[in-house]
Design a protein around this motif. Sequence first.
Motif, PDB file in Angstrom:
ATOM      1  N   GLU A   3       0.855  -1.188   0.000  1.00  0.00           N
ATOM      2  CA  GLU A   3       0.000   0.000   0.000  1.00  0.00           C
ATOM      3  C   GLU A   3       0.889   1.235   0.000  1.00  0.00           C
ATOM      4  O   GLU A   3       2.008   1.204   0.524  1.00  0.00           O
ATOM      5  N   PRO A  91      -3.788   1.290  -3.228  1.00  0.00           N
ATOM      6  CA  PRO A  91      -3.173  -0.025  -3.397  1.00  0.00           C
ATOM      7  C   PRO A  91      -2.035   0.063  -4.414  1.00  0.00           C
ATOM      8  O   PRO A  91      -2.091   0.848  -5.356  1.00  0.00           O
ATOM      9  N   ASP A  93      -0.173  -2.180  -7.091  1.00  0.00           N
ATOM     10  CA  ASP A  93      -0.322  -3.439  -7.814  1.00  0.00           C
ATOM     11  C   ASP A  93       1.015  -4.094  -8.145  1.00  0.00           C
ATOM     12  O   ASP A  93       1.145  -5.300  -8.073  1.00  0.00           O
ATOM     13  N   ASP A  94       1.983  -3.299  -8.547  1.00  0.00           N
ATOM     14  CA  ASP A  94       3.271  -3.833  -8.967  1.00  0.00           C
ATOM     15  C   ASP A  94       4.404  -3.012  -8.386  1.00  0.00           C
ATOM     16  O   ASP A  94       4.270  -1.806  -8.191  1.00  0.00           O
TER      17      ASP A  94
END
Length: 111
Positions: A3, A91, A93-94
């Motif tokens: 996060e 968030p 993601d990568d």
Amino acid sequence: MHELVIAVVNEKYTDTAIDAARSAGATGATVFHTRSVANARAEQSMGRSISQETDTIFFLTSKEFKTSIMEAVRDAAGLKTEGGAIIFSLPVDDLVGVGRFEDYVDGEENK
């Protein structure tokens, strides 16, 4: 899995917010000096003026520490304090180039 916790705080309370986040599990931070363009309607709904000179603090963390970091920054420098921080998360993601220390040897990624 990760996060990004973001806190926009009055510039005089940046260290206070970072210290609080560290006590809650943050391992580092990135700080950008920013300037708020105050919105009279937003100030009215919050019941306070928004400082023009702010710092935006980014904490990249695992999900397990997100809530504790956000709560610690809120308690130390949140909207109900002189720090006036607005705190939110996104968030992630990568990630590229971020790993555990043992994944790197002599500055090179272990493959």
